[in-house]
Design a protein around this motif. Structure first.
Motif, short mmCIF file in Angstrom:
data_model
loop_
_atom_site.label_atom_id
_atom_site.label_comp_id
_atom_site.label_asym_id
_atom_site.label_seq_id
_atom_site.Cartn_x
_atom_site.Cartn_y
_atom_site.Cartn_z
N SER A 69 37.95 18.39 -12.48
CA SER A 69 38.35 18.53 -11.07
C SER A 69 39.49 19.51 -10.88
CB SER A 69 38.75 17.16 -10.49
OG SER A 69 39.93 16.67 -11.11
N HIS A 70 39.95 20.19 -11.95
CA HIS A 70 41.07 21.12 -11.79
C HIS A 70 40.71 22.31 -10.90
CE1 HIS A 70 38.80 23.01 -15.09
NE2 HIS A 70 39.35 24.14 -14.69
N THR A 71 39.40 22.56 -10.76
CA THR A 71 38.99 23.67 -9.90
C THR A 71 39.22 23.37 -8.42
OG1 THR A 71 36.72 22.80 -9.92
CG2 THR A 71 37.27 24.51 -11.55
N ASP A 72 39.59 22.14 -8.11
CA ASP A 72 39.85 21.77 -6.71
C ASP A 72 41.29 22.08 -6.29
OD1 ASP A 72 37.27 20.79 -6.64
OD2 ASP A 72 37.88 18.73 -7.09
N ASP A 73 42.08 22.62 -7.21
CA ASP A 73 43.50 22.85 -6.89
C ASP A 73 43.69 23.80 -5.72
OD1 ASP A 73 44.08 21.14 -8.91
OD2 ASP A 73 44.81 22.64 -10.32
N HIS A 74 42.74 24.70 -5.50
CA HIS A 74 42.88 25.64 -4.39
C HIS A 74 42.80 24.95 -3.03
CE1 HIS A 74 38.51 25.20 -4.71
NE2 HIS A 74 38.42 25.67 -3.49
N LEU A 75 42.41 23.68 -3.03
CA LEU A 75 42.29 22.93 -1.77
C LEU A 75 43.55 22.15 -1.43
CD1 LEU A 75 38.67 21.50 -2.23
CD2 LEU A 75 39.36 23.50 -0.88
N PRO A 79 44.83 19.01 2.57
CA PRO A 79 44.80 17.71 1.86
C PRO A 79 43.53 16.91 2.06
CG PRO A 79 46.95 18.09 2.87
CD PRO A 79 46.06 19.19 3.36
N TRP A 80 43.00 16.88 3.29
CA TRP A 80 41.82 16.03 3.53
C TRP A 80 40.63 16.50 2.71
CZ3 TRP A 80 37.21 17.88 5.49
CH2 TRP A 80 37.24 19.15 6.07
N ARG A 81 40.50 17.81 2.52
CA ARG A 81 39.40 18.33 1.70
C ARG A 81 39.65 18.01 0.23
NH1 ARG A 81 38.30 24.46 2.75
NH2 ARG A 81 36.56 23.95 1.35
N TRP A 82 40.90 18.10 -0.21
CA TRP A 82 41.22 17.80 -1.61
C TRP A 82 40.92 16.33 -1.92
CZ3 TRP A 82 44.43 14.63 -4.45
CH2 TRP A 82 44.63 14.98 -5.79
N PHE A 83 41.38 15.43 -1.04
CA PHE A 83 41.14 14.00 -1.27
C PHE A 83 39.65 13.67 -1.19
CE2 PHE A 83 45.70 13.48 -0.34
CZ PHE A 83 46.03 12.55 -1.32
N ALA A 84 38.94 14.36 -0.31
CA ALA A 84 37.49 14.13 -0.22
C ALA A 84 36.79 14.51 -1.52
CB ALA A 84 36.89 14.91 0.95
N ARG A 85 37.21 15.62 -2.12
CA ARG A 85 36.61 16.04 -3.38
C ARG A 85 36.95 15.07 -4.51
NH1 ARG A 85 34.99 21.53 -3.46
NH2 ARG A 85 34.35 21.10 -5.61
N GLN A 86 38.17 14.53 -4.51
CA GLN A 86 38.56 13.59 -5.56
C GLN A 86 37.86 12.25 -5.40
OE1 GLN A 86 40.36 14.85 -8.07
NE2 GLN A 86 40.26 16.71 -6.83
N ALA A 87 37.55 11.88 -4.16
CA ALA A 87 36.91 10.58 -3.92
C ALA A 87 35.54 10.50 -4.57
CB ALA A 87 36.79 10.33 -2.42
N ARG A 88 34.94 11.65 -4.90
CA ARG A 88 33.63 11.64 -5.56
C ARG A 88 33.69 10.95 -6.92
NH1 ARG A 88 32.10 17.62 -6.28
NH2 ARG A 88 34.23 17.55 -7.12
N CYS A 94 34.65 2.93 -11.00
CA CYS A 94 34.24 1.55 -10.73
C CYS A 94 33.06 1.14 -11.61
CB CYS A 94 33.86 1.40 -9.26
SG CYS A 94 35.26 1.60 -8.13
N THR A 95 32.15 2.07 -11.87
CA THR A 95 30.95 1.75 -12.65
C THR A 95 31.25 1.66 -14.14
OG1 THR A 95 29.57 2.89 -11.02
CG2 THR A 95 28.60 2.49 -13.19
N ALA A 96 32.07 2.58 -14.65
CA ALA A 96 32.28 2.68 -16.10
C ALA A 96 33.36 1.74 -16.61
CB ALA A 96 32.62 4.12 -16.47
N PHE A 97 34.29 1.31 -15.76
CA PHE A 97 35.44 0.55 -16.27
C PHE A 97 35.02 -0.78 -16.88
CE2 PHE A 97 38.73 -2.69 -15.71
CZ PHE A 97 39.75 -2.11 -16.44
N VAL A 98 34.21 -1.55 -16.18
CA VAL A 98 33.87 -2.90 -16.65
C VAL A 98 33.15 -2.87 -17.99
CG1 VAL A 98 32.45 -4.94 -16.17
CG2 VAL A 98 33.90 -3.96 -14.38
N PRO A 99 32.05 -2.11 -18.16
CA PRO A 99 31.39 -2.14 -19.47
C PRO A 99 32.26 -1.60 -20.61
CG PRO A 99 30.42 -0.46 -18.06
CD PRO A 99 31.30 -1.28 -17.19
N LEU A 100 33.09 -0.60 -20.34
CA LEU A 100 33.91 -0.03 -21.41
C LEU A 100 35.07 -0.96 -21.77
CD1 LEU A 100 34.06 3.74 -20.36
CD2 LEU A 100 32.72 2.72 -22.20
N PHE A 136 43.15 3.76 -8.05
CA PHE A 136 42.67 5.14 -7.89
C PHE A 136 43.36 5.82 -6.71
CE2 PHE A 136 39.74 8.28 -6.12
CZ PHE A 136 39.38 9.01 -7.24
N GLY A 137 43.51 5.09 -5.60
CA GLY A 137 44.18 5.67 -4.44
C GLY A 137 45.62 6.04 -4.73
#
Length: 357
Positions: A69-75, A79-88, A94-100, A136-137
């Motif tokens: 996600s470092h390519t999002d630094d130009h955003l 801020p709203w676009r940057w946070f939207a990209r990070q929310a992906r 959430c999916t990977a934490f429990v099994p790992l 995460f937030g």
């Protein structure tokens, strides 16, 4: 040798990495304290495993996110676009934490012959997802603040470097402009003498050669010790005095304790030139010129004054020499340096250059 990318990352994010490690150490200590208070057991490896597995998995997932996600630094400017990209990346956490994380715990418990108890998988996913979303937030908010601050510092550094390069280019241009101007005026002096006083013209050429040799020795320097500047000024004054023999008398009043102070190269010469051009050339009588260098508080004061010049109340002497000098003072010292040219109450004109000392 080029730095390894991982070492570069750690160095640039040393504060953030340190805070991250301290946070998880604190979480482990709190978990151990709660376990010993509630379970009355000395198996502190259990709370250490719980928080340690969480720390390991969350760190792994965070590194994956940072890597891609470092390519999002130009955003960062939006801020709203940057946070939207990070929310992906939230579903991945959430999916990977429990099994790992819980897989690690089950594995360690199995090695010691115990069973790790926890709620049913649907309830577990819901509970852990809520915790991950909050974490995460907070993580994204802190990361946004850190990266925005770093981007601001980088922008300031680039601006300062750009201003420095621009200032150096400006000074170089002004210096290149100043030397031909000085040479042109000096050669005019020799030309005026060569038919009427060949011997004096020859002596003047010798003096001019000494001045030019001193100037060339400075190279591309924009400032030089006062002692060097005085040698240049005296050489120029001697050249001009040959042209205006018996029409000029020059007195030098210099505090020798200031000879090592840095001043702009060829800064006294245009002040002397201004007197010769606007006063000495226009009158038949003798003109007295005083060159002084002194210290006043935190300022170095260089003055050139005469007893016969005239300056209108609204006049601001210009020409290549003085305009060039003003520009160089501004480029070197900003508002801390200035050049003032004023009429003396007793007659004549005083040029005074004030520089930080």
């Amino acid at each position: 040798m080029a730095d390894h990318p991982r070492m570069t990352f750690l160095r640039r994010n040393a504060v953030f990495v340190s805070a991250w490690i301290l946070f998880w150490i604190l979480m482990m200590l709190v978990a151990v304290q709660d376990f010993m208070r509630n379970e009355h057991s000395h198996a502190i490896w259990k709370p250490l495993l719980w928080e340690g597995s969480s720390a390991l998995v969350v760190t792994l997932l965070a590194l994956v996110q940072l890597r891609w996600s470092h390519t999002d630094d130009h955003l960062l400017g939006t801020p709203w676009r940057w946070f939207a990209r990070q929310a992906r990346w939230l579903p991945m956490h959430c999916t990977a934490f429990v099994p790992l994380a819980f897989g690690l715990r089950h594995g360690v418990y199995a090695l010691v012959g115990e069973t790790y108890p926890h709620a049913a998988v649907p309830q577990l996913y819901l509970y852990e997802s809520m915790k991950i979303t909050i974490f995460f937030g907070l993580f994204m908010a802190i990361r946004f603040g850190v990266q925005s601050y770093r981007a601001l510092l980088d922008a300031r550094l680039r601006a300062e470097r750009s201003n420095t390069l621009l200032r150096q280019a400006q000074l170089q241009r002004l210096g290149q402009q100043m030397q031909p101007h000085f040479l042109f005026n000096a050669l005019n002096t020799v030309s005026a003498l060569i038919w009427t006083a060949p011997a004096r013209a020859d002596a003047t050429l010798t003096q001019l050669a000494d001045v030019l040799r001193e100037t060339l020795a400075l190279g591309d320097r924009h400032a030089a010790p006062l002692a060097t500047e005085l040698r240049l000024a005296r050489g120029y004054a001697d050249v001009m005095a040959e042209r205006f023999a018996d029409r000029v008398a020059i007195a030098w009043q210099v505090d020798d304790a200031l000879l090592d102070r840095e001043v702009p190269v060829m800064s006294l010469q245009p002040l002397l030139e201004n007197v010769f051009k606007h006063t000495v050339e226009r009158r038949r009588g003798q003109t007295h010129i005083a060159v002084s260098v002194r210290r006043e508080g935190d300022e170095l004061v260089l003055g050139v004054e005469d007893d016969a010049g005239k300056l209108a109340a609204t006049e601001r002497p210009g020409g290549i020499g003085l305009s060039n000098l003003r520009a160089r003072i501004q480029a070197l010292y900003g508002d801390a340096g200035r050049l003032d040219i004023t009429a003396r109450p007793q007659g004549g004109v005083r040029a005074e250059m004030r520089l930080p000392c």
